[in-house]
Design a protein around this motif. Structure first.
Motif, PDB file in Angstrom:
ATOM      1  N   SER A 138       0.841  -1.201   0.000  1.00  0.00           N
ATOM      2  CA  SER A 138       0.000   0.000   0.000  1.00  0.00           C
ATOM      3  C   SER A 138       0.871   1.245   0.000  1.00  0.00           C
ATOM      4  N   HIS A 141       2.757   0.745   3.543  1.00  0.00           N
ATOM      5  CA  HIS A 141       3.285  -0.540   3.991  1.00  0.00           C
ATOM      6  C   HIS A 141       3.595  -1.465   2.830  1.00  0.00           C
ATOM      7  N   ASP A 310      -8.111   2.189  -0.204  1.00  0.00           N
ATOM      8  CA  ASP A 310      -8.885   2.332   1.032  1.00  0.00           C
ATOM      9  C   ASP A 310     -10.385   2.488   0.779  1.00  0.00           C
TER      10      ASP A 310
HETATM   11  N1  ATP Z   1      -2.711   0.862 -10.301  1.00  0.00           N
HETATM   12  C1  ATP Z   1      -1.822   1.094  -9.334  1.00  0.00           C
HETATM   13  N2  ATP Z   1      -0.526   0.725  -9.478  1.00  0.00           N
HETATM   14  C2  ATP Z   1       0.386   0.945  -8.510  1.00  0.00           C
HETATM   15  N3  ATP Z   1       0.109   1.577  -7.366  1.00  0.00           N
HETATM   16  C3  ATP Z   1      -1.158   1.982  -7.169  1.00  0.00           C
HETATM   17  C4  ATP Z   1      -2.191   1.760  -8.126  1.00  0.00           C
HETATM   18  N4  ATP Z   1      -3.343   2.293  -7.634  1.00  0.00           N
HETATM   19  C5  ATP Z   1      -3.035   2.822  -6.423  1.00  0.00           C
HETATM   20  N5  ATP Z   1      -1.722   2.650  -6.143  1.00  0.00           N
HETATM   21  C6  ATP Z   1      -0.960   3.133  -4.995  1.00  0.00           C
HETATM   22  O1  ATP Z   1      -1.585   2.681  -3.819  1.00  0.00           O
HETATM   23  C7  ATP Z   1      -1.300   3.612  -2.764  1.00  0.00           C
HETATM   24  C8  ATP Z   1      -2.562   3.884  -2.003  1.00  0.00           C
HETATM   25  O2  ATP Z   1      -2.962   2.663  -1.440  1.00  0.00           O
HETATM   26  P1  ATP Z   1      -3.758   2.611  -0.086  1.00  0.00           P
HETATM   27  O3  ATP Z   1      -4.926   3.514  -0.213  1.00  0.00           O
HETATM   28  O4  ATP Z   1      -3.978   1.217   0.288  1.00  0.00           O
HETATM   29  O5  ATP Z   1      -2.596   3.219   0.834  1.00  0.00           O
HETATM   30  P2  ATP Z   1      -2.710   3.969   2.189  1.00  0.00           P
HETATM   31  O6  ATP Z   1      -4.003   3.623   2.809  1.00  0.00           O
HETATM   32  O7  ATP Z   1      -2.345   5.380   1.946  1.00  0.00           O
HETATM   33  O8  ATP Z   1      -1.562   3.280   3.025  1.00  0.00           O
HETATM   34  P3  ATP Z   1      -1.717   2.200   4.190  1.00  0.00           P
HETATM   35  O9  ATP Z   1      -2.802   1.247   3.781  1.00  0.00           O
HETATM   36  O10 ATP Z   1      -0.383   1.565   4.251  1.00  0.00           O
HETATM   37  O11 ATP Z   1      -2.083   2.985   5.394  1.00  0.00           O
HETATM   38  C9  ATP Z   1      -0.709   4.851  -3.408  1.00  0.00           C
HETATM   39  O12 ATP Z   1       0.666   4.873  -3.140  1.00  0.00           O
HETATM   40  C10 ATP Z   1      -0.987   4.637  -4.898  1.00  0.00           C
HETATM   41  O13 ATP Z   1      -0.026   5.223  -5.742  1.00  0.00           O
END
Ligand code: ATP
Ligand code: MG
Length: 347
Positions: A138, A141, A310
């Motif tokens: 993510s 993480h 999320d």
């Molecule tokens: N198609 C994709 N390819 C690669 N990365 C992606 C894609 N779509 C989203 N992301 C990445 O996923 C991340 C967001 O994911 P998520 O919402 O799970 O993270 P977060 O909630 O901010 O972090 P955590 O879950 O660790 O607290 C961003 O860094 C984004 O660039």
């Protein structure tokens, strides 16, 4: 007996999400994002995120209930992300969940956001066979986990020693002049490029690193390598082939993630790999994981892209799993814990 109806609230970062789940079925899902308000800063501004949650939480709650065709009175339990995440942002969701739980006299479950990224897959593919290996990738993480019993806890096998995978996508996108968050635009740009055109480093895969960091990741060297490569092109006055750089960077990330995830499955004799977190939305990661796992008889489970980033449904999915497993609810004075460890599934 019908399965319990569980509502999930997510506010750990910049998405206000509310989902309604019965068993493994998603009934309603609503999301409000403050991502556009953060874009010009190139990253999430905590105070801006908290204020946006405060404005969005009540209407998002109502939209999710309407979408599911239920009322708060119908809900059997409320689950909320209690951590990890941005402290102020978490507080909004936890306070809202407590208010609804108290007013409607419902049990409350304070849950781990990262475990929810794993649990969400049950909405797409049904109960998770255990043990499973989870690759959690993510914005904050990147971890490999052994999931013996998701209701009780997970065992971390390895994690990034520097940047998270999503963070690397975001930073490399910035270098290439692509918008924030960087994952989706890199994924799109990479489709026009050749992932084998530039050989970028694969962090912690050399034999000397594997001895100590077999299941750990490192993406900061990769990010620096991309920066050096781009700078060198610019110094020579040559145009930067954005699609090729994006594809080659993406290939390096996906190569390491899938290789280490499969190594973990084989070492533990586990036949199921579940991938969760925003980076699991990446099209190349999904394709490469499918292709490589097929060779080893490993079943890959990746939820649809919308469920990877999320959302409230993932929190409801984990809540539903906890209720079904007979886990006791949290106390009404449960705290928001910005640094909640991965080993704590619910508080
Ligand atoms: N198609 C994709 N390819 C690669 N990365 C992606 C894609 N779509 C989203 N992301 C990445 O996923 C991340 C967001 O994911 P998520 O919402 O799970 O993270 P977060 O909630 O901010 O972090 P955590 O879950 O660790 O607290 C961003 O860094 C984004 O660039
Ligand atoms: Mg997340």
């Amino acid at each position: 007996m019908t399965e319990p109806l569980v509502l999930g609230i997510e506010t750990s970062c910049d998405e206000t999400g509310v989902g309604v789940v019965r068993g493994h079925t998603l009934l309603g899902d609503a999301l409000a994002s403050s991502v556009d308000e953060h874009a010009r800063f190139g990253g999430v501004v905590p105070e801006v995120a908290s204020r946006a949650h405060l404005e969005a939480i009540v209407p998002t709650m109502q939209r999710a209930l309407d979408d599911a065709g239920v009322t708060l009175a119908d809900i059997d339990a409320i689950a909320v992300t209690a951590g990890p995440g941005l402290a102020g942002a978490l507080l909004v969701g936890v306070a809202a969940a407590k208010g609804y739980a108290l007013a409607a006299e419902k049990p409350i479950y304070g849950v781990n956001h990262l475990a929810a990224h794993v649990a969400v897959d049950t909405l797409e593919h049904g109960p998770l066979p255990e043990p499973a290996i989870a690759l959690l990738v993510s914005g904050g993480h990147s971890s490999l986990l052994l999931v013996d019993d998701l209701a009780a806890g997970v065992t971390p096998l390895g994690a990034t020693i520097d940047d998270a995978a999503g963070e690397a996508f975001d930073k490399v996108a910035r270098l290439l002049g692509l918008p924030f968050p960087g994952g989706p635009p890199i994924d799109r740009a990479a489709r026009e490029g050749d992932g084998a055109s530039i050989v970028f480093p694969r962090g912690l895969t050399a034999p000397k690193d594997l001895a100590r960091h077999r299941f750990d990741f490192s993406f900061s060297g990769l990010k620096t390598a991309v920066a050096r490569w781009v700078e060198a092109r610019e110094r020579m006055g040559e145009p930067v082939p954005v699609a090729h750089v994006a594809a080659s960077f993406q290939e390096a990330v996906c190569d390491v993630l899938t290789a280490k995830a499969i190594d973990a499955c084989r070492e533990r004799g586990v036949e199921t790999l579940v991938i969760g977190g925003g980076v699991a939305a990446n099209s190349r990661l999904r394709a490469l994981a499918e292709e490589r796992c097929a060779k080893y008889g490993i079943t890959v489970r990746v939820p649809r892209p919308k469920l990877c980033t999320d959302n409230g449904a993932m929190v409801a999915a984990l809540g539903s799993h906890l209720v079904a497993a007979g886990v006791a609810p949290s106390r009404l004075d449960l705290p928001a814990d910005s640094a909640m460890p991965l080993t704590t599934v619910s508080v």
